[in-house]
Design a protein around this motif. Structure first.
Motif, short mmCIF file in Angstrom:
data_model
loop_
_atom_site.label_atom_id
_atom_site.label_comp_id
_atom_site.label_asym_id
_atom_site.label_seq_id
_atom_site.Cartn_x
_atom_site.Cartn_y
_atom_site.Cartn_z
N PHE A 111 0.75 -1.25 0.07
CA PHE A 111 0.01 0.11 -0.01
C PHE A 111 0.78 1.21 -0.01
CE2 PHE A 111 -1.90 3.42 2.83
CZ PHE A 111 -3.22 3.72 2.09
N PHE A 112 1.90 1.25 0.79
CA PHE A 112 2.82 2.55 0.90
C PHE A 112 3.65 2.55 -0.45
CE2 PHE A 112 1.67 1.05 5.05
CZ PHE A 112 1.01 2.27 5.68
N ASN A 113 3.87 1.55 -0.97
CA ASN A 113 4.90 1.62 -2.19
C ASN A 113 3.96 2.20 -3.28
OD1 ASN A 113 6.70 0.21 -0.58
ND2 ASN A 113 6.44 -1.69 -1.57
N GLN A 114 2.96 2.10 -3.37
CA GLN A 114 1.98 2.63 -4.38
C GLN A 114 1.10 3.78 -4.00
OE1 GLN A 114 -0.69 -0.56 -5.82
NE2 GLN A 114 0.35 -2.14 -4.80
N ASN A 115 1.32 4.49 -3.08
CA ASN A 115 0.76 5.70 -2.64
C ASN A 115 1.73 6.62 -2.04
OD1 ASN A 115 -2.26 5.19 -3.06
ND2 ASN A 115 -1.78 3.35 -1.94
N LYS A 116 1.77 7.85 -2.47
CA LYS A 116 2.74 8.93 -1.95
C LYS A 116 2.40 9.21 -0.42
CE LYS A 116 4.26 10.75 -6.17
NZ LYS A 116 4.39 12.13 -7.12
N THR A 117 3.27 9.41 0.44
CA THR A 117 3.00 9.78 1.79
C THR A 117 2.23 11.18 1.93
OG1 THR A 117 4.95 8.81 2.51
CG2 THR A 117 4.17 10.49 3.92
N GLN A 133 6.44 17.17 0.31
CA GLN A 133 6.95 16.18 1.46
C GLN A 133 8.28 15.50 0.89
OE1 GLN A 133 6.87 12.60 1.29
NE2 GLN A 133 7.69 12.45 3.35
N GLU A 134 8.13 14.93 -0.28
CA GLU A 134 9.00 14.23 -0.95
C GLU A 134 10.41 15.14 -1.30
OE1 GLU A 134 10.10 12.06 -5.31
OE2 GLU A 134 7.93 12.23 -4.64
N SER A 189 -2.34 14.35 3.37
CA SER A 189 -3.54 15.26 2.82
C SER A 189 -5.05 14.67 3.25
CB SER A 189 -3.68 15.78 1.40
OG SER A 189 -4.67 16.31 0.95
N ARG A 190 -5.07 13.24 3.07
CA ARG A 190 -6.43 12.74 3.24
C ARG A 190 -6.77 12.72 4.68
NH1 ARG A 190 -8.18 8.85 -1.22
NH2 ARG A 190 -6.66 9.19 -3.04
N ILE A 191 -5.72 12.52 5.73
CA ILE A 191 -6.06 12.54 6.90
C ILE A 191 -6.37 13.78 7.31
CG2 ILE A 191 -4.83 12.07 9.29
CD1 ILE A 191 -3.50 9.79 8.02
#
Length: 586
Positions: free
Chosen positions: A123-129, A216-217, A134-136
């Motif tokens: 899940f974390f490999n496929q989505n950016k932190t 963030q990146e 932003s969703r949280i």
């Protein structure tokens, strides 16, 4: 399994929106009592408000027209009492819904974070932190704003419109029809435009998440940007996502605000119709001045909420777009399910790969029909070229992923049948880039270790000395009390690896996997680590992945990993010959 949140089909999202709305209603069931109380108060409040125009009209016709000042004062007092009660009710509503909104915000953020912790590494490999943050933060806040601010206004507006509409039709049906006719157009206009508004708001939220992810990146890797003097690259990437966010926000903003002028125009047309037709009815003796004033007030009570609803409907659409993005995470399930325990093979090795295949989602297969055994108490090394599959093999051993075919056995039992707690007690894993939490070294090395969780610093010092870890701990000035700040450069990568090493050894696992665990450590410290490993219990199996050859020369068995295959390399010299041969061939 595809966990990419930003690759969901739009049509599929539209089909599931209704179901997600029902799930939202079920999700807020803990607030049902508060909402019932609020809506009960609202009904009383709106009932009082809707009778105000009738009282005013009655007072004008019966007391103002006859100059009966005592009657005027009497009804003025009644109106003041009604306004005072409404003020108290409004305060109570606002306070209760503010609490509901904050509790909703707390529950949603907590549920999201708990769900994210349950999901696998894929899940974390496929989505950016940044997008997850932003969703949280942002998307849940949209929900909070709607529940704490807009929901009561939205519901009270609907009640006001229904009550006013009933009065308008009951006083004079024909005039009521003329007054309400523009509202039919508004209903159709809103119904046609709402899906587009929601779509544009969803796109705006998505671009906000992308911008957050880019920031963030970039900030996380800003040291590299400065080292290579590529601030221009940072600016270019940020400008691209900022431009995209500007475009989507502007598009959403235009649609969000298009309701207000249209609703205002229809309201003004309705008021003109009431005024013109009402004056005609007065001239024919069918209406009184007081009744016309009441009718104009009822028209305002009907159309003023509509103007407010134009804004509130936009907030609702934004909240629903945010809920869709939140629901995407809440609906996900981990593909690392715990299976029922099957038969256990007797005299089985500690780890057994049986015809294992593996490939990351959307990529080519990395391991092809791999089979090997790891016996208890031995030291194994995985060597091979970069990208050959060493870390992937270690990840499968620790069940960070499941094979796409074949099976991995732990103590003769399918590794998928172990609970996460059972598995992590048996398997320790030191990653290439260890992660530390903000806190002291003691808090970091006992994290998730129930055996030493309640130990004092003195007790833990004794345990560290017995395990031979005191020499490593002495490298930190304040020992166990040394403060660690996550993401801070005050501690080197080598020091982080030392702390991760101590954390893993203290768990006393049956199997310890070291994935380049000494890559950033000097030779002297590496020798100290080797001394610690020699003190591990005889039953502890060690799997070492390393590019420094001196790290693996004492291994009991060496495996050569390359091109998705794992072969026994035999002796250290044989493994070196295989590496040299590979380099010649490439």
């Amino acid at each position: 399994m595809n966990y990419n949140l930003n690759n969901t089909d739009t049509t599929e999202q539209q089909h599931t929106s209704g179901k997600r709305l029902l799930k939202l209603l079920a999700y807020i069931k803990t607030e049902h009592r508060a909402l019932i109380v609020v809506f009960g108060i609202m009904i009383i409040s709106q009932g009082l408000s809707i009778t105000v125009p009738f009282v005013v009209g009655y007072t004008i016709d019966h007391y103002v027209a006859t100059k009966d000042f005592s009657g005027i004062l009497k009804y003025a007092g009644i109106l003041l009492g009604m306004f005072t009660v409404n003020l108290a009710f409004s305060y109570w509503q606002t306070k209760m819904m503010g609490s509901v909104g904050q509790r909703m915000l707390y529950m949603l953020r907590n549920a999201l974070f708990v769900k994210i912790q349950e999901l696998p590494i894929a899940f974390f490999n496929q989505n950016k932190t940044g997008d997850l943050i932003s969703r949280i933060n942002n998307d849940t806040d949209k929900m909070n704003q709607f529940f704490s601010q807009s929901l009561v206004q939205f519901a009270s507006g609907i009640m006001s419109m229904v009550g006013a509409g009933i009065f308008l039709l009951s006083i004079n049906f024909k005039l009521g029809i003329a007054t309400l006719a523009p509202a039919v157009f508004l209903l159709l206009f809103t119904r046609v435009l709402s899906p587009l508004v929601k779509k544009r708001n969803a796109a705006s939220m998505k671009s906000t998440g992308s911008m957050s992810a880019e920031i963030q990146e970039s900030l996380s890797n800003f040291k590299v940007i400065i080292a290579f003097n590529r601030r221009d690259y940072f600016r270019k990437r940020f400008d691209e996502v900022n431009q995209e966010n500007y475009g989507t926000a502007k598009s959403a903003g235009v649609l969000n605000n298009i309701f207000t002028p249209v609703f205002s125009l229809c309201s003004q047309i309705a008021m003109l119709a009431v005024l013109a037709y009402g004056i005609y009815l007065i001239s024919t003796g069918e209406f009184t001045v007081g009744l016309l004033i009441s009718y104009l007030s009822f028209s305002s009570y009907f159309y003023n909420p509509i103007r407010q609803l134009a804004i509130l409907w936009t907030n609702f659409q934004m909240a629903m777009a945010g809920w869709d993005r939140i629901s995407q995470i809440l609906e996900l399930e981990s593909d690392l399910k715990v299976l029922p325990a099957g038969p256990v093979k007797e005299n089985a090795p500690l780890i057994s790969f049986q015809h294992v295949h593996f490939g990351y989602p959307g990529g080519k297969e990395i391991l092809h029909n791999v089979s090997f055994n790891l016996e208890q108490g031995k030291t194994y090394a995985l060597v091979g070229p970069t990208g050959g599959g060493k870390t992937t093999t270690a990840s499968l051993i620790a069940r960070l992923y499941d094979p796409t075919a074949g099976e991995v056995l732990l103590n003769g039992r399918d590794i998928r049948s172990y609970t996460p707690e059972e598995r992590t007690r048996k398997i320790g894993f030191i990653l290439q880039e260890p992660f530390l939490f903000s806190g002291t070294i003691q808090e970091n090395i006992v994290y998730g270790n129930p055996v030493y969780a309640d130990y004092t610093a003195e007790q833990l010092d004794a345990v560290m000395e017995k395990a031979g870890l005191n020499t490593l701990l002495a490298r930190f000035e304040d020992g166990l009390a040394t403060n660690i700040v996550s993401g801070n450069d005050g501690i080197s990568l080598g020091q982080k690896q030392l702390i991760a090493f101590m954390r893993a050894v203290l768990r006393d696992p049956d199997l310890l996997v070291l994935d380049e665990a000494t890559a950033n450590i000097d030779t002297v410290t590496e020798q100290q680590l080797e001394a610690v490993l020699q003190k591990l219990p005889a039953h502890t199996t060690r799997v070492i992945i390393a590019h420094r050859l001196n790290t693996i020369e004492n291994a009991d068995e060496i495996f050569f990993v390359n091109n998705g295959e794992i072969a026994r390399a035999g002796s250290f010299s044989h493994a070196m010959n295989m590496l040299v041969q590979h380099e010649r061939n490439t």
